[in-house]
Design an enzyme around this catalytic site. Structure first.
Site, PDB file in Angstrom:
ATOM      1  N   HIS A  64      12.308  -1.657  -1.672  1.00  6.48           N
ATOM      2  CA  HIS A  64      11.803  -0.391  -1.140  1.00  6.48           C
ATOM      3  C   HIS A  64      11.783  -0.366   0.389  1.00  6.48           C
ATOM      4  O   HIS A  64      11.968   0.683   0.993  1.00  6.48           O
ATOM      5  CB  HIS A  64      10.387  -0.149  -1.679  1.00  6.48           C
ATOM      6  CG  HIS A  64       9.756   1.117  -1.196  1.00  6.48           C
ATOM      7  ND1 HIS A  64      10.310   2.366  -1.405  1.00  6.48           N
ATOM      8  CD2 HIS A  64       8.606   1.339  -0.491  1.00  6.48           C
ATOM      9  CE1 HIS A  64       9.537   3.296  -0.861  1.00  6.48           C
ATOM     10  NE2 HIS A  64       8.505   2.695  -0.303  1.00  6.48           N
ATOM     11  N   SER A 112      10.018   6.649   2.613  1.00 12.27           N
ATOM     12  CA  SER A 112       8.909   6.683   1.657  1.00 12.27           C
ATOM     13  C   SER A 112       8.049   7.933   1.887  1.00 12.27           C
ATOM     14  O   SER A 112       8.509   9.041   1.676  1.00 12.27           O
ATOM     15  CB  SER A 112       8.100   5.386   1.773  1.00 12.27           C
ATOM     16  OG  SER A 112       7.268   5.207   0.656  1.00 12.27           O
TER      17      SER A 112
END
Length: 302
Positions: A280, A125
């Site tokens: 994610h 991320s």
């Protein structure tokens, strides 16, 4: 158009100019880290070390998030793994400057300070974009690159980080004395227990009272959310990383949609994509899938 044989040289010159102009604009911070040595290094500490792996966490994370996986990768790859705390996270210093050029400068300084060579950068991320910036700016420092569930594009954060920040600020105002009290306050802002538990890893006891405070500087990170969605480079004809790169993306995540693959290929022409059954939070949701993809990719490079 420049002749093909000149383009790599021109790209390197432009990258060097970019690095000089950016890295001198904001002071770097000295990053906290944990080092996980492979068994071969423990048994023979005087032997030359294999190429290192640098592990970069995401927003509101820390080196502790990657502790178990760092141990596994050190074992499976027989390479030292440095799990870093990026600025404004974990045990690293705080700074009002929190964008990808600043984050990348810190990592480059860490590589220089520890005299690391042929490093592999793995980042999730926010850490993924940081790792990409380091590779683009300083390709000589990075042997190969593994960005996890993020792409080199300017895109609004596709999860609820701004909502998380609001909940965390409410916790701070309430001066809670127990983690359970903080959890109750966070519930309207983060409905998933796993997300709340992740955020609560940043909560610690205040030194000047019985209440709890956040380890991360919420004011700095709240102001940086737009920068975290951004990517500082726009033109892959000016700067690119021409070494092996593996993009890992969660099959239930939308951070690396198919429409980003062409621009990924222009910035990182030797890239591959591996899809992992996860959202994610790829590493925590499917650690074995992540481990297998990383080990297979890096073993090919040894």
């Amino acid at each position: 158009m420049h002749p093909p044989r000149l383009r790599p040289i021109l790209c390197q010159l432009k990258a060097a100019r970019l690095q000089r102009s950016i890295s001198t604009s904001k002071p770097v911070v000295e990053l906290a880290y944990d080092l996980y040595e492979p068994e071969s290094s423990k048994k023979n500490p005087g032997a030359p070390k294999n190429a290192p792996v640098l592990f970069l966490h995401g927003l509101f994370g820390s080196k502790k998030n990657n502790r178990s996986m760092s141990k596994v990768l050190a074992r499976d790859l027989d390479r030292p793994v440095y799990a870093l705390d990026l600025r404004n996270h974990g045990n690293s210093p705080h700074s009002p400057h929190h964008d990808y050029t600043a984050l990348a400068s810190d990592v480059e300084a860490f590589i220089n300070t520890h005299n690391l060579h042929n490093s592999t950068l793995i980042g999730h991320s926010m850490g993924a974009k940081t790792a990409m910036c380091v590779a683009l700016r300083s390709p000589s420092k990075v042997a190969n690159l593994i960005p996890v569930d993020n792409a080199p594009v300017d895109a609004a954060l596709k999860s609820d980080f701004n909502i998380y920040v609001k909940g965390m600020m409410e916790v701070e105002r309430a001066k809670v004395k127990k983690q359970s009290e903080a959890d109750e306050i966070l519930k309207p802002y983060a409905k998933e227990l796993a997300v709340r538990q992740f955020l609560l890893t940043n909560l610690m006891r205040a030194k000047d009272g019985p209440h709890m405070i956040w380890r991360v500087p919420l004011n700095y990170l709240a102001a940086a959310l737009d920068d975290m969605a951004d990517f500082p480079y726009r033109d892959p004809d000016e700067i690119r990383y021409e070494k092996p790169t593996l993009f890992l993306r969660g099959t239930k995540s939308h951070y690396i949609p198919d429409e980003t693959l062409p621009i990924i290929g222009r910035f990182f022409p030797l890239f591959k994509v591996a899809d992992i059954e996860a959202g994610h939070w790829v590493i925590s949701e499917n650690p074995e899938g992540f481990r297998r993809a990383v080990v297979e990719f890096l073993q090919d490079k040894d």
